[in-house]
Design a protein around this motif. Structure first.
Motif, mmCIF file in Angstrom:
data_model
loop_
_atom_site.group_PDB
_atom_site.id
_atom_site.type_symbol
_atom_site.label_atom_id
_atom_site.label_comp_id
_atom_site.label_asym_id
_atom_site.label_seq_id
_atom_site.Cartn_x
_atom_site.Cartn_y
_atom_site.Cartn_z
ATOM 1 N N TYR A 1 6.973 -66.164 8.816
ATOM 2 C CA TYR A 1 7.046 -66.520 10.236
ATOM 3 C C TYR A 1 8.306 -65.939 10.888
ATOM 4 C CZ TYR A 1 6.784 -69.140 14.568
ATOM 5 O OH TYR A 1 6.704 -69.465 15.897
ATOM 6 N N ASN A 2 9.381 -65.881 10.119
ATOM 7 C CA ASN A 2 10.650 -65.400 10.675
ATOM 8 C C ASN A 2 10.594 -63.924 11.048
ATOM 9 O OD1 ASN A 2 13.179 -66.298 11.508
ATOM 10 N ND2 ASN A 2 14.195 -65.484 9.688
ATOM 11 N N GLU A 3 9.579 -63.167 10.552
ATOM 12 C CA GLU A 3 9.449 -61.755 10.884
ATOM 13 C C GLU A 3 9.151 -61.550 12.369
ATOM 14 O OE1 GLU A 3 10.196 -59.508 8.775
ATOM 15 O OE2 GLU A 3 10.268 -60.770 6.978
ATOM 16 N N ARG A 4 8.669 -62.592 13.040
ATOM 17 C CA ARG A 4 8.412 -62.488 14.482
ATOM 18 C C ARG A 4 9.691 -62.177 15.247
ATOM 19 N NH1 ARG A 4 7.450 -66.482 17.330
ATOM 20 N NH2 ARG A 4 5.611 -66.004 18.591
ATOM 21 N N HIS A 5 10.826 -62.545 14.677
ATOM 22 C CA HIS A 5 12.086 -62.389 15.389
ATOM 23 C C HIS A 5 12.721 -61.024 15.150
ATOM 24 C CE1 HIS A 5 11.844 -66.950 14.727
ATOM 25 N NE2 HIS A 5 11.488 -66.703 15.976
ATOM 26 N N ASN A 6 11.959 -60.093 14.548
ATOM 27 C CA ASN A 6 12.444 -58.719 14.388
ATOM 28 C C ASN A 6 12.330 -57.921 15.680
ATOM 29 O OD1 ASN A 6 13.305 -58.743 11.724
ATOM 30 N ND2 ASN A 6 11.294 -58.225 10.905
ATOM 31 N N VAL A 7 11.561 -58.424 16.640
ATOM 32 C CA VAL A 7 11.415 -57.750 17.930
ATOM 33 C C VAL A 7 11.680 -58.764 19.041
ATOM 34 C CG1 VAL A 7 9.732 -56.092 17.059
ATOM 35 C CG2 VAL A 7 8.938 -58.219 18.082
ATOM 36 N N LYS A 8 11.941 -58.247 20.235
ATOM 37 C CA LYS A 8 12.143 -59.141 21.370
ATOM 38 C C LYS A 8 10.851 -59.881 21.692
ATOM 39 C CE LYS A 8 15.846 -56.964 24.059
ATOM 40 N NZ LYS A 8 16.169 -56.319 25.353
ATOM 41 N N PRO A 9 10.961 -61.139 22.099
ATOM 42 C CA PRO A 9 9.760 -61.832 22.572
ATOM 43 C C PRO A 9 9.298 -61.217 23.895
ATOM 44 C CG PRO A 9 11.715 -63.160 22.976
ATOM 45 C CD PRO A 9 12.176 -61.974 22.175
ATOM 46 N N GLY A 10 8.084 -61.556 24.301
ATOM 47 C CA GLY A 10 7.538 -60.945 25.504
ATOM 48 C C GLY A 10 6.851 -61.931 26.433
ATOM 49 N N ALA B 1 -1.700 -75.031 12.243
ATOM 50 C CA ALA B 1 -2.804 -74.130 11.881
ATOM 51 C C ALA B 1 -2.998 -73.064 12.954
ATOM 52 C CB ALA B 1 -4.092 -74.927 11.682
ATOM 53 N N ASP B 2 -2.887 -73.469 14.217
ATOM 54 C CA ASP B 2 -2.994 -72.501 15.314
ATOM 55 C C ASP B 2 -1.839 -71.506 15.265
ATOM 56 O OD1 ASP B 2 -5.327 -73.578 16.391
ATOM 57 O OD2 ASP B 2 -4.217 -75.039 17.589
ATOM 58 N N SER B 3 -0.648 -72.002 14.943
ATOM 59 C CA SER B 3 0.520 -71.116 14.840
ATOM 60 C C SER B 3 0.323 -70.079 13.740
ATOM 61 C CB SER B 3 1.780 -71.935 14.562
ATOM 62 O OG SER B 3 2.069 -72.800 15.637
ATOM 63 N N LEU B 4 -0.321 -70.471 12.646
ATOM 64 C CA LEU B 4 -0.612 -69.540 11.561
ATOM 65 C C LEU B 4 -1.553 -68.436 12.044
ATOM 66 C CD1 LEU B 4 -0.543 -68.617 8.600
ATOM 67 C CD2 LEU B 4 -2.380 -70.254 8.127
ATOM 68 N N GLU B 5 -2.589 -68.817 12.801
ATOM 69 C CA GLU B 5 -3.540 -67.826 13.307
ATOM 70 C C GLU B 5 -2.847 -66.859 14.262
ATOM 71 O OE1 GLU B 5 -6.672 -67.338 12.263
ATOM 72 O OE2 GLU B 5 -6.123 -68.852 10.788
ATOM 73 N N LYS B 6 -1.989 -67.393 15.139
ATOM 74 C CA LYS B 6 -1.286 -66.539 16.082
ATOM 75 C C LYS B 6 -0.283 -65.637 15.358
ATOM 76 C CE LYS B 6 -0.362 -68.124 20.220
ATOM 77 N NZ LYS B 6 0.119 -68.892 21.366
ATOM 78 N N LEU B 7 0.305 -66.154 14.276
ATOM 79 C CA LEU B 7 1.252 -65.353 13.505
ATOM 80 C C LEU B 7 0.582 -64.101 12.944
ATOM 81 C CD1 LEU B 7 3.999 -64.926 12.106
ATOM 82 C CD2 LEU B 7 3.176 -66.412 10.259
ATOM 83 N N LYS B 8 -0.681 -64.222 12.540
ATOM 84 C CA LYS B 8 -1.411 -63.063 11.997
ATOM 85 C C LYS B 8 -1.489 -61.939 13.017
ATOM 86 C CE LYS B 8 -4.226 -66.026 8.994
ATOM 87 N NZ LYS B 8 -5.586 -66.524 8.696
ATOM 88 N N TYR B 9 -1.728 -62.306 14.282
ATOM 89 C CA TYR B 9 -1.789 -61.302 15.344
ATOM 90 C C TYR B 9 -0.399 -60.787 15.706
ATOM 91 C CZ TYR B 9 -6.657 -62.653 16.040
ATOM 92 O OH TYR B 9 -7.991 -62.886 15.862
ATOM 93 N N ASP B 10 0.597 -61.667 15.689
ATOM 94 C CA ASP B 10 1.965 -61.239 15.999
ATOM 95 C C ASP B 10 2.471 -60.225 14.971
ATOM 96 O OD1 ASP B 10 2.373 -62.706 18.342
ATOM 97 O OD2 ASP B 10 3.030 -64.493 17.250
ATOM 98 N N LEU B 11 2.206 -60.480 13.699
ATOM 99 C CA LEU B 11 2.654 -59.549 12.663
ATOM 100 C C LEU B 11 1.933 -58.212 12.773
ATOM 101 C CD1 LEU B 11 3.026 -61.828 9.491
ATOM 102 C CD2 LEU B 11 4.783 -61.042 11.079
ATOM 103 N N TYR B 12 0.661 -58.264 13.152
ATOM 104 C CA TYR B 12 -0.073 -57.009 13.370
ATOM 105 C C TYR B 12 0.587 -56.209 14.490
ATOM 106 C CZ TYR B 12 -3.802 -53.747 14.561
ATOM 107 O OH TYR B 12 -4.514 -52.604 14.833
ATOM 108 N N GLY C 1 -7.591 -56.654 13.445
ATOM 109 C CA GLY C 1 -6.417 -56.617 14.310
ATOM 110 C C GLY C 1 -5.432 -57.726 14.009
ATOM 111 N N GLN C 2 -5.466 -58.256 12.780
ATOM 112 C CA GLN C 2 -4.502 -59.276 12.378
ATOM 113 C C GLN C 2 -4.142 -59.074 10.914
ATOM 114 O OE1 GLN C 2 -7.253 -62.970 10.915
ATOM 115 N NE2 GLN C 2 -6.645 -63.000 13.038
ATOM 116 N N ILE C 3 -3.042 -59.674 10.503
ATOM 117 C CA ILE C 3 -2.598 -59.579 9.108
ATOM 118 C C ILE C 3 -2.837 -60.919 8.439
ATOM 119 C CG2 ILE C 3 -0.568 -59.348 7.622
ATOM 120 C CD1 ILE C 3 0.485 -57.259 9.551
ATOM 121 N N ALA C 4 -3.557 -60.902 7.332
ATOM 122 C CA ALA C 4 -3.892 -62.142 6.613
ATOM 123 C C ALA C 4 -2.646 -62.649 5.895
ATOM 124 C CB ALA C 4 -5.028 -61.886 5.632
#
Length: 467
Positions: A404-413, A429-440, A249-252
Motif C-alpha cells: 500500500y505504501n507504494e502509492r506514495h511514490n508519486v504525487k496524489p492527484g 476491501a474496497d481500498s484493496l481493490e482501488k490499490l490494484k488500480y493505483d499500482l497499475y 488494468g490492475q495489479i493483483a
C-alpha cells in the motif's frame, strides 16, 4: 518475428491481404482522379491500362513491405500504436520503391506529388481500417488462444476476475491444466485438462498462442524445459500477474511476490524529465483551469451559504498523505454537514447520509474538488495520480494491505485510474481493490495514460457519472 509467406497465412489474414490490396490500389486511382478534377498538380495524360498497372504495382510494393513486417501475421501481438508504426514503415518503403520505378514509365510517369498524396491516403485509410478490425476482431487477430498451466487457487483468479465475455475480448480461454500441488479450491466452471503427454505437443496441436503460468506449487513442479520449447516455437509464456495486469488494468496485489517486483520495472518513477517538469505542467494547467472555473466556484460558494446559512463554512480542510508520505492539508468545497465526523474519522461512501443537499450535486459533478487547484499550484498534488488518503486510515492500510505504501511514490492527484475504474471505497476491501488500480497506474504512468484519464474524467463531469 519472421515474415510469413502468403500460402502460410491463415484464412483471416488472406482476406485482410485482399481487402487491403484493394485499399492500396484504390488510393492511387482516387488520387489521380482527384487531381483530374482539382488540377492541384500538372499531370500529363495517362492511358487507363497503364494507370491500372501503376496502381497494382503500388499496392504490391506496400503489401510486400507489410508482409515482411508481420502485419498479416495472425500471431502479431501489437497494440494499435505498434500497428500504425509498422504501417508507416510499410507505406514509406512502398513509396520509395515506386518512386525508383517511376522514371521507367517515360512520358506517362506520375508526378512525385501524386505518389506522395497516394501514400498519405493509403496510410490514413489503412490505419482507419486496421482500427476497425482491432475493435471488432473481424479477422480474429485479437483473439489469442490461452492455455493456463494450473487449476488451483492462483488460476481461479482468472475465473473470478474475468467471468464475462467483455472481460475476455482479447483472448479465448482454451482450458486449465491440472498440476501437482494445486489447491482443491480452484477452478470450478472452466474446462480442466489432465495432460498425459507433452505440453509442447498439446500446445502445437491445439494452436495455443499463449501459456499462462498459474500453478500453486512451483518448486520442482514447473516444466521449465517444455515451457522453453514452447517459447522458441512461437508460443508466448506469461506469468499470471502479468496476464491479469494486461487484461484487467490492475495489479493483483494478493498474488504479488518479491521476485516479481524485483524483476519487473517496479513502482518508482524513472522518468526524470517528467518528474522535473511535473510541477510546471500541473501549475500551468491549474492556472488555466482556474480562469475557466472561477464563476462556477463563486456560484458554488453562494449556494452553500444559501443552503446552510451565512455562517456556514464554504471550504473544508483535511489532512492527507502525499508524496513520500508527507502530510498536507487538502482543500475542498464542503459537501457534508459540519458535524459529519463528530463520532470520529469515517471513509466516504456512496449515498452517504452525511452529505448535504448541495453536497450531493457538487460531488456528482466533481465540483467539490475544484478548490484543490490551489493544492496543485502549491505542488502538493498533480492533476492525475492516486487519490490522497487520510493519515488515520493510511496507518492501518499500510499494516494490512501489502504494497500500500507504494502509492506514495508519486504525487496524489485530483483524479486517477482507480477513480475511473472503481466506486467510492468505504471499507478496507474496497481500498484493496482501488490499490490494484493505483499500482497499475504507478507502474505504467505516462503522458498518454494521464491524457486518457483526464478525458474520461471530463466525460464523467459533463455527464454526471460521478461515483
Amino acid at each position: 518475428m519472421s515474415s510469413p509467406k502468403f500460402r502460410d497465412l491463415s484464412s483471416g489474414s488472406k482476406s485482410l491481404v485482399l481487402i487491403e490490396f484493394v485499399f492500396f490500389a484504390s488510393s492511387l486511382l482516387f488520387t489521380v482522379y482527384l487531381n483530374s478534377l482539382l488540377h492541384f498538380v500538372e499531370q500529363k495524360p495517362i492511358e487507363l491500362n497503364v494507370l491500372f498497372i501503376y496502381a497494382i504495382i503500388f499496392a504490391l510494393m506496400v503489401q510486400l513491405s507489410s508482409l515482411s513486417l508481420g502485419l498479416y501475421n495472425s500471431k502479431l501481438r501489437e497494440n494499435y500504436r505498434g500497428v500504425i508504426r509498422r504501417l508507416m514503415v510499410s507505406v514509406a518503403v512502398g513509396f520509395f520503391i515506386v518512386t525508383l520505378i517511376n522514371p521507367f514509365y517515360g512520358p506517362q510517369a506520375l508526378p512525385i506529388e501524386i505518389l506522395a498524396l497516394s501514400a498519405l491516403i493509403t496510410l490514413v485509410s489503412a490505419s482507419a481500417f486496421r482500427y476497425f478490425t482491432l475493435q471488432v476482431d473481424f479477422f480474429g487477430f485479437n483473439k489469442r488462444r490461452v492455455l493456463v498451466l494450473g487449476a488451483g487457487e492462483r488460476a481461479s483468479i482468472i475465473e473470478k476476475r474475468m467471468r464475462r465475455d467483455v472481460d475476455r475480448q482479447g483472448f479465448h480461454m482454451h482450458g486449465f491444466i491440472n498440476m501437482d500441488g494445486d489447491s482443491d479450491k480452484g477452478i470450478e466452471n472452466e474446462t480442466r485438462i489432465d495432460l498425459d503427454g507433452s505440453l509442447v505437443s498439446y500446445a502445437l496441436e491445439h494452436d495455443i498462442d499463449e501459456i499462462v503460468v498459474a500453478n500453486d506449487e512451483r518448486r520442482n513442479n514447473l516444466p521449465v524445459d517444455e515451457l522453453f520449447a514452447c517459447k522458441i516455437r512461437g508460443v508466448e509464456v506469461t506469468e499470471i500477474l502479468d496476464f491479469i495486469e494486461r487484461e484487467t488494468g490492475q495489479i493483483a496485489v494478493n498474488l504479488i511476490y518479491p521476485s516479481w517486483v524485483i524483476y519487473s520495472n517496479g513502482f518508482a518513477s524513472s522518468n526524470h524529465l517528467r518528474n522535473t517538469l511535473d510541477w510546471v505542467f500541473n501549475a500551468t494547467m491549474a492556472f488555466f483551469l482556474f480562469l475557466l472555473t472561477w464563476p462556477v466556484m463563486l456560484i458554488t460558494a453562494f449556494l452553500i451559504k444559501l443552503d446552510e446559512g451565512i455562517k456556514a463554512p464554504v471550504f473544508y480542510f483535511q489532512e492527507r498523505v502525499g508524496l513520500d508520505g508527507q502530510a498536507f492539508d487538502i482543500i475542498k468545497f464542503r459537501s457534508m454537514r459540519v458535524d459529519a465526523e463528530k463520532d470520529g474519522a469515517q471513509m466516504a461512501s456512496l449515498n452517504d447520509d452525511r452529505t448535504t443537499k448541495i453536497g450531493n450535486f457538487i460531488r456528482k459533478y466533481r465540483v467539490d474538488e475544484l478548490p484543490q487547484i490551489y493544492n496543485v499550484m502549491r505542488g502538493d498534488m498533480g492533476f492525475v495520480g492516486p487519490r490522497p488518503e487520510r493519515p488515520e486510515f493510511v496507518q492501518g492500510l499500510i499494516k494490512n494491505l501489502p504494497y500500500y505504501n507504494e502509492r506514495h511514490n508519486v504525487k496524489p492527484g485530483l483524479t486517477g485510474w482507480a477513480q475511473l475504474k472503481y466506486p467510492y471505497g468505504a471499507s478496507e476491501a474496497d481500498s484493496l481493490e482501488k490499490l490494484k488500480y493505483d499500482l497499475y497506474y504507478i507502474k505504467h504512468r505516462s503522458f498518454l495514460l494521464d491524457l486518457l484519464i483526464l478525458v474520461r474524467t471530463v466525460e464523467i463531469v459533463l455527464f454526471g457519472k460521478g461515483r
